[in-house]
Motif scaffolding. Structure first.
Motif, PDB file in Angstrom:
ATOM      1  N   MET B   1      -1.022  -2.765  -5.296  1.00  0.00           N
ATOM      2  CA  MET B   1       0.261  -3.038  -4.638  1.00  0.00           C
ATOM      3  C   MET B   1       0.479  -2.013  -3.529  1.00  0.00           C
ATOM      4  SD  MET B   1       0.828  -5.474  -6.621  1.00  0.00           S
ATOM      5  CE  MET B   1       0.092  -5.913  -8.195  1.00  0.00           C
ATOM      6  N   ALA B   2       1.009  -2.449  -2.436  1.00  0.00           N
ATOM      7  CA  ALA B   2       1.190  -1.535  -1.315  1.00  0.00           C
ATOM      8  C   ALA B   2       2.536  -1.799  -0.646  1.00  0.00           C
ATOM      9  CB  ALA B   2       0.047  -1.690  -0.320  1.00  0.00           C
ATOM     10  N   GLN B   4       5.933  -1.057   1.278  1.00  0.00           N
ATOM     11  CA  GLN B   4       6.222  -0.150   2.397  1.00  0.00           C
ATOM     12  C   GLN B   4       7.513   0.628   2.207  1.00  0.00           C
ATOM     13  OE1 GLN B   4       6.119  -3.026   5.508  1.00  0.00           O
ATOM     14  NE2 GLN B   4       3.888  -3.143   5.534  1.00  0.00           N
ATOM     15  N   ARG B  69      11.834 -14.464   0.412  1.00  0.00           N
ATOM     16  CA  ARG B  69      11.297 -13.902   1.655  1.00  0.00           C
ATOM     17  C   ARG B  69      12.085 -12.678   2.109  1.00  0.00           C
ATOM     18  NH1 ARG B  69      10.692 -18.539   5.912  1.00  0.00           N
ATOM     19  NH2 ARG B  69      10.218 -16.728   7.207  1.00  0.00           N
ATOM     20  N   THR B  72      10.266 -10.057   0.136  1.00  0.00           N
ATOM     21  CA  THR B  72       8.863  -9.811   0.514  1.00  0.00           C
ATOM     22  C   THR B  72       8.764  -9.290   1.953  1.00  0.00           C
ATOM     23  OG1 THR B  72       8.530 -12.153   1.087  1.00  0.00           O
ATOM     24  CG2 THR B  72       7.928 -11.473  -1.139  1.00  0.00           C
ATOM     25  N   ASP B  73       9.680  -9.710   2.832  1.00  0.00           N
ATOM     26  CA  ASP B  73       9.686  -9.157   4.190  1.00  0.00           C
ATOM     27  C   ASP B  73      10.104  -7.681   4.182  1.00  0.00           C
ATOM     28  OD1 ASP B  73       8.826 -11.498   5.290  1.00  0.00           O
ATOM     29  OD2 ASP B  73      10.786 -12.130   6.066  1.00  0.00           O
ATOM     30  N   GLY B  76       7.030  -5.774   2.385  1.00  0.00           N
ATOM     31  CA  GLY B  76       5.773  -5.934   3.111  1.00  0.00           C
ATOM     32  C   GLY B  76       4.703  -6.640   2.304  1.00  0.00           C
ATOM     33  N   ASP B  77       4.489  -6.172   1.075  1.00  0.00           N
ATOM     34  CA  ASP B  77       3.461  -6.779   0.225  1.00  0.00           C
ATOM     35  C   ASP B  77       4.109  -7.663  -0.835  1.00  0.00           C
ATOM     36  OD1 ASP B  77       1.328  -7.506  -1.301  1.00  0.00           O
ATOM     37  OD2 ASP B  77       0.972  -5.510  -2.146  1.00  0.00           O
ATOM     38  N   PRO B  78       3.963  -8.999  -0.719  1.00  0.00           N
ATOM     39  CA  PRO B  78       4.545  -9.894  -1.720  1.00  0.00           C
ATOM     40  C   PRO B  78       3.987  -9.650  -3.122  1.00  0.00           C
ATOM     41  CG  PRO B  78       3.787 -11.112   0.212  1.00  0.00           C
ATOM     42  CD  PRO B  78       3.237  -9.724   0.338  1.00  0.00           C
ATOM     43  N   GLY B  79       2.807  -9.004  -3.192  1.00  0.00           N
ATOM     44  CA  GLY B  79       2.224  -8.677  -4.494  1.00  0.00           C
ATOM     45  C   GLY B  79       3.031  -7.644  -5.259  1.00  0.00           C
ATOM     46  N   VAL B  82       7.344  -8.325  -9.161  1.00  0.00           N
ATOM     47  CA  VAL B  82       6.916  -8.298 -10.560  1.00  0.00           C
ATOM     48  C   VAL B  82       7.582  -9.425 -11.351  1.00  0.00           C
ATOM     49  CG1 VAL B  82       6.870  -6.885 -12.649  1.00  0.00           C
ATOM     50  CG2 VAL B  82       6.587  -5.799 -10.412  1.00  0.00           C
ATOM     51  N   GLU B  83       8.847  -9.682 -11.018  1.00  0.00           N
ATOM     52  CA  GLU B  83       9.584 -10.766 -11.665  1.00  0.00           C
ATOM     53  C   GLU B  83      10.467 -11.425 -10.621  1.00  0.00           C
ATOM     54  OE1 GLU B  83      10.464  -8.547 -15.920  1.00  0.00           O
ATOM     55  OE2 GLU B  83      12.040  -9.776 -15.031  1.00  0.00           O
ATOM     56  N   TYR B  84      10.725 -12.717 -10.830  1.00  0.00           N
ATOM     57  CA  TYR B  84      11.637 -13.424  -9.934  1.00  0.00           C
ATOM     58  C   TYR B  84      12.194 -14.620 -10.689  1.00  0.00           C
ATOM     59  CZ  TYR B  84      13.227 -16.111  -5.807  1.00  0.00           C
ATOM     60  OH  TYR B  84      13.972 -16.814  -4.898  1.00  0.00           O
TER      61      TYR B  84
END
Lengths: 150, 142
Positions: B1-2, B4, B69, B72-73, B76-79, B82-84
């Motif tokens: 995971m990265a 930002q 979005r 995730t925006d 940066g990394d959508p990975g 963890v939960e949604y």
């Protein structure tokens, strides 16, 4: 029509693997208007530590919902699918879905309820890859609305 | 995971950049093809009205895809998600005109959790109505 309570806890056999393709992920990302390059550019995905392009968080629903189809279509359960709406949706990820995954879903009926004439069913879909590693769990609540009074 | 965004840089109440997502009939046809959900309530006005809807409505899963979005925006990394989870409370109505509908999403950090994780609570509105309820994501920050 009241649903058969004996279905609570019932699990269905794992589905045949769904192979996640780069172009299917791209098609989905374009359809939701999301230009994040991790969905389309393998180098951008690698820069974030992913082995290949990853899928948007909700992409996997298409796979788990198809698997849930074997539950909702089970004639013994008695769900009127023509009156079904999506109530809740939740995902818990061990890792993102990525291109090249071969994903299999095991569906379990977690709860069956009737409230004010509506039939409510909670289905859990456990998604594993070809090595047996857990990828994501999807919880889907479906509500079959009560028929209007004649 | 990265991710930002650094865990240390956010606090409860931190607002994420808000965003609005237009949705037209063409959007819904495209989403139907990409997702495999061809329910006619998402493209056939006559059918939608026959089953008691005001007009064609967006796929709930389309609205769910747009709302995340904002998260995730931000990271940066959508990975990093963890939960949604969401509850579909009202439909997003999509009229057959030049503008269609609009999904307006705001989000803020609601809790700081262990392991650099935060809970983000999302609000999604369309035509003045809340279209998602209990809309929450858990995200792993840097």
């Amino acid at each position: 029509m009241a649903l058969d309570q004996s279905f609570v806890g019932r699990s269905y056999p794992p589905t045949d693997p769904y192979e996640v393709g780069r172009e299917k992920i791209r098609e989905f990302a374009v359809a939701v208007g999301d230009a994040n390059p991790v969905y389309t550019d393998p180098e951008a995905a690698k820069a974030h530590g992913h082995a290949d392009v990853i899928a948007p968080p909700t992409f996997v629903f298409a796979i788990t919902f198809k698997a849930a189809g074997q539950v909702v279509a089970d004639p013994q359960l008695g769900l009127d699918y023509s009156r079904v709406v999506h109530g809740d949706q939740k995902f818990a990820y061990s890792r993102p879905v990525r291109a090249g995954d071969r994903l299999s879903v095991t569906s379990t009926i977690e709860a069956v309820k009737s409230l004010a004439g509506n039939d409510i069913i909670d289905i859990r879909g456990e998604v594993h890859d070809e090595t047996g590693e857990h990828v994501v769990t999807a919880w889907t609540k479906l509500v079959s609305r009560a028929p209007e009074e004649a | 995971m990265a991710a930002q965004i650094k865990y240390a840089d956010v606090e409860v109440g931190t607002e994420l950049p808000a965003a609005s997502f237009p949705v037209t009939r063409a959007t819904l046809v495209q989403y139907a093809g990409a997702s495999g959900d061809f329910n006619p309530i998402h493209w056939n006005e006559k059918f939608a009205k026959e089953v008691g809807l005001p007009d064609v409505i967006a796929h709930g899963m389309f609205t769910m895809a747009e709302a995340i979005r904002v998260v995730t925006d931000w990271v940066g990394d959508p990975g990093a998600v963890v939960e949604y989870g969401v509850r579909f409370t009202k439909p997003v109505v999509v009229p057959n005109d030049d503008r269609g509908g609009l999904i307006e999403v705001t989000a803020k950090v609601a809790a700081k959790l262990d392991d650099n994780r935060v809970r983000v609570d999302l609000t999604a509105m369309s035509a003045g109505q809340k279209v998602l309820g209990m809309s929450r994501a858990v995200v792993a920050l840097a």
